[in-house]
Design an enzyme around this catalytic site. Structure first.
Site, PDB file in Angstrom:
ATOM      1  N   HIS A   1       0.829  -1.210   0.000  1.00 16.37           N
ATOM      2  CA  HIS A   1       0.000   0.000   0.000  1.00 16.37           C
ATOM      3  C   HIS A   1       0.862   1.257   0.000  1.00 16.37           C
ATOM      4  O   HIS A   1       1.948   1.299   0.590  1.00 16.37           O
ATOM      5  CB  HIS A   1      -1.009   0.000   1.155  1.00 16.37           C
TER       6      HIS A   1
ATOM      7  N   ASP B   1      -0.268   4.471   0.951  1.00 13.23           N
ATOM      8  CA  ASP B   1      -0.583   5.510   1.933  1.00 13.23           C
ATOM      9  C   ASP B   1       0.169   5.288   3.235  1.00 13.23           C
ATOM     10  O   ASP B   1       0.662   4.190   3.525  1.00 13.23           O
ATOM     11  CB  ASP B   1      -2.078   5.565   2.200  1.00 13.23           C
TER      12      ASP B   1
ATOM     13  N   ASP C   1       3.915  -6.169   3.680  1.00 13.40           N
ATOM     14  CA  ASP C   1       3.426  -5.082   4.530  1.00 13.40           C
ATOM     15  C   ASP C   1       3.528  -5.473   5.997  1.00 13.40           C
ATOM     16  O   ASP C   1       2.534  -5.521   6.704  1.00 13.40           O
ATOM     17  CB  ASP C   1       1.968  -4.759   4.160  1.00 13.40           C
TER      18      ASP C   1
ATOM     19  N   GLU D   1      -5.007   1.848   2.710  1.00 16.86           N
ATOM     20  CA  GLU D   1      -4.974   0.672   3.583  1.00 16.86           C
ATOM     21  C   GLU D   1      -5.050   1.088   5.046  1.00 16.86           C
ATOM     22  O   GLU D   1      -5.689   0.421   5.865  1.00 16.86           O
ATOM     23  CB  GLU D   1      -3.692  -0.138   3.325  1.00 16.86           C
ATOM     24  N   GLU D   2      -4.391   2.191   5.383  1.00 19.61           N
ATOM     25  CA  GLU D   2      -4.302   2.610   6.778  1.00 19.61           C
ATOM     26  C   GLU D   2      -5.638   3.076   7.353  1.00 19.61           C
ATOM     27  O   GLU D   2      -5.794   3.167   8.569  1.00 19.61           O
ATOM     28  CB  GLU D   2      -3.270   3.734   6.940  1.00 19.61           C
TER      29      GLU D   2
ATOM     30  N   HIS E   1       3.698   3.819  12.438  1.00 15.89           N
ATOM     31  CA  HIS E   1       2.660   4.764  12.847  1.00 15.89           C
ATOM     32  C   HIS E   1       3.157   5.794  13.859  1.00 15.89           C
ATOM     33  O   HIS E   1       2.354   6.347  14.617  1.00 15.89           O
ATOM     34  CB  HIS E   1       1.444   4.035  13.439  1.00 15.89           C
TER      35      HIS E   1
ATOM     36  N   ASP F   1       6.006   1.693   6.672  1.00 14.19           N
ATOM     37  CA  ASP F   1       4.687   1.073   6.563  1.00 14.19           C
ATOM     38  C   ASP F   1       3.854   1.925   5.612  1.00 14.19           C
ATOM     39  O   ASP F   1       3.240   2.890   6.030  1.00 14.19           O
ATOM     40  CB  ASP F   1       4.042   1.001   7.944  1.00 14.19           C
TER      41      ASP F   1
END
Length: 417
Positions: free
Chosen positions: A85, A87, A205, A182-183, A387, A148
């Site tokens: 992903h 994003d 991922d 995705e997030e 994150h 990520d």
């Protein structure tokens, strides 16, 4: 297989993380932020330049491409897909990311930002101890890094470049997919499984090198809107209903130890992700997780009962609650196709990588894709501490991940290990 020639994964990664692709929660459109298409357009251009086939970006920002088969032997080879992903998490800003490489990490504190006293320390992140002597990519502490999942994006792109540059390597048809959002739980909403054309796929991922995951949470989102009653505090007795305090009361009704800070392994939780408001109105957002379907349903039911209790106490309509399923445990869809796990383990063994097989305390696009007919376990990327501002990635792990993807492809193409 030599690692020589795979260092472009780092160059790609350093480029991609400087493109802001932060997704936006609670937005219905996909992508939730148009800037995600900035990276998508870069990937399309690079894929076209390296000679990939069927390169396209759709209106929602999904990028697809094909590496055509080079098989000369008459053996059955499945069409494999690799997905990452684009994003980054909205938990911490992904704008103006300033990555830097720490050569041969010495095992001590890493000062990310001297002026703001932001330090990446092994005392807070014990996992750093395993990376002494390795090269680490970090930020200046004011943003997340974006490993990520731009580490996964870079690794897939590096793999693609290698295969397209070496047509003498025999392999089956390989499909590539890069997703937005995705997030925020919408990465598979418009994924074209039929057009993608793969029989099986891997998301790239995860975290540490060697992670191999096919069990995930069942997941739901919970959203509360609390309607209070604002009255001058001087004459508020028996009249005021403070929406913020009602929100705090709702939180107190949930089991205190079913909280991410107190759970691990297969233990589920309620996570209060955000809370904001005033006396008049407040909003709370939650994520609800459990690996066990029965416990998952029980958690959602209890969440609703807590809201019912609040409404009974303060009056109907005080709390409006919405619970929406996000994804389900992919294990059920992977078990009939355990060759995906066994072949990944064989590839790791061939590269002296120790498999780390454990339940994912989160989710990937592969959760929903597996239920959409594309069995799709997950591989680690070499990223850590996602994150947040302490996110980092290991150069050697990223390079090994490229080799791992290539080895998985080789095994499915008939290579004996």
């Amino acid at each position: 297989m030599s690692e020589q020639g795979y260092s472009d994964v780092v160059e790609r990664f350093l480029k991609y993380v400087q493109i802001d692709t932060e997704s936006v929660p609670e937005k219905e459109q996909v992508p939730s932020s148009e800037k995600q298409k900035d990276l998508a357009r870069v990937l399309v251009k690079e894929l076209e330049e390296m000679g990939a086939s069927k390169v396209r970006m759709d209106d929602h920002g999904y990028v697809y491409a094909e590496i055509p088969s080079t098989m000369k032997r008459r053996i059955a080879v499945p069409v494999l897909g690799f997905i990452a992903h684009m994003d980054t998490s909205p938990a911490v800003s992904g704008k103006n990311v300033k990555p830097r490489v720490i050569k041969e990490y010495d095992g001590g504190d890493i000062i990310l930002n001297k002026e703001q006293n932001i330090v990446l320390s092994p005392s807070a992140f014990p996992n750093l101890a395993a990376y002494q002597g390795k090269d680490l990519i970090v930020t200046d502490g004011t943003t997340l890094l974006g490993a990520d999942d731009k580490a996964g994006v870079a690794e897939i792109m590096s793999m693609a470049k290698h295969l397209l540059s070496h047509p003498e390597i025999e392999h089956g048809t390989i499909m590539l997919g890069f997703t937005p959002d995705e997030e925020v739980g919408r990465g598979a909403d418009f994924f074209d499984v039929e057009g993608f054309g793969a029989e099986y796929a891997y998301t790239v991922d995860g975290g540490a090198l060697g992670e191999l995951e096919y069990e995930t949470f069942h997941a739901a989102s919970g959203h509360l809107v609390i309607h209070g009653r604002s009255v001058h505090p001087g004459s508020a007795k028996n009249q005021m209903i403070n929406a913020v305090l009602v929100g705090m009361e709702f939180q107190s009704l949930l089991p205190a130890f079913q909280n991410p800070a107190y759970t691990e392994g297969y233990e589920g939780f309620y996570h209060l992700d955000s809370m904001h408001g005033s006396v008049d109105t407040a909003e709370l957002t939650y994520i609800i997780r459990d690996h066990d379907m029965q416990k998952f349903e029980e958690k959602k039911a209890f969440f609703g009962k807590a809201a019912d209790f609040i409404n009974e106490k303060y009056g109907n309509g005080t709390v409006h609650v919405t619970v929406k399923d996000s994804y389900y445990n992919m294990k059920e869809k992977i078990l009939p196709h355990m060759h995906l796990i066994e072949n990944a383990k064989l590839a790791m063994k061939a590269l002296d990588i120790t498999p780390i097989i454990s339940p994912v305390r989160g989710g990937t696009d592969g959760c929903r894709l597996s239920y959409m007919g594309l069995p799709c376990p997950n591989l680690g990327t070499g990223g850590m501490n996602g994150h947040g501002r302490y996110e980092c990635a290991c150069v050697q792990s990223m390079e090994q991940t490229v080799l791992l993807i290539l080895k998985i492809i080789a095994i499915y193409s008939g290579e004996e290990v």
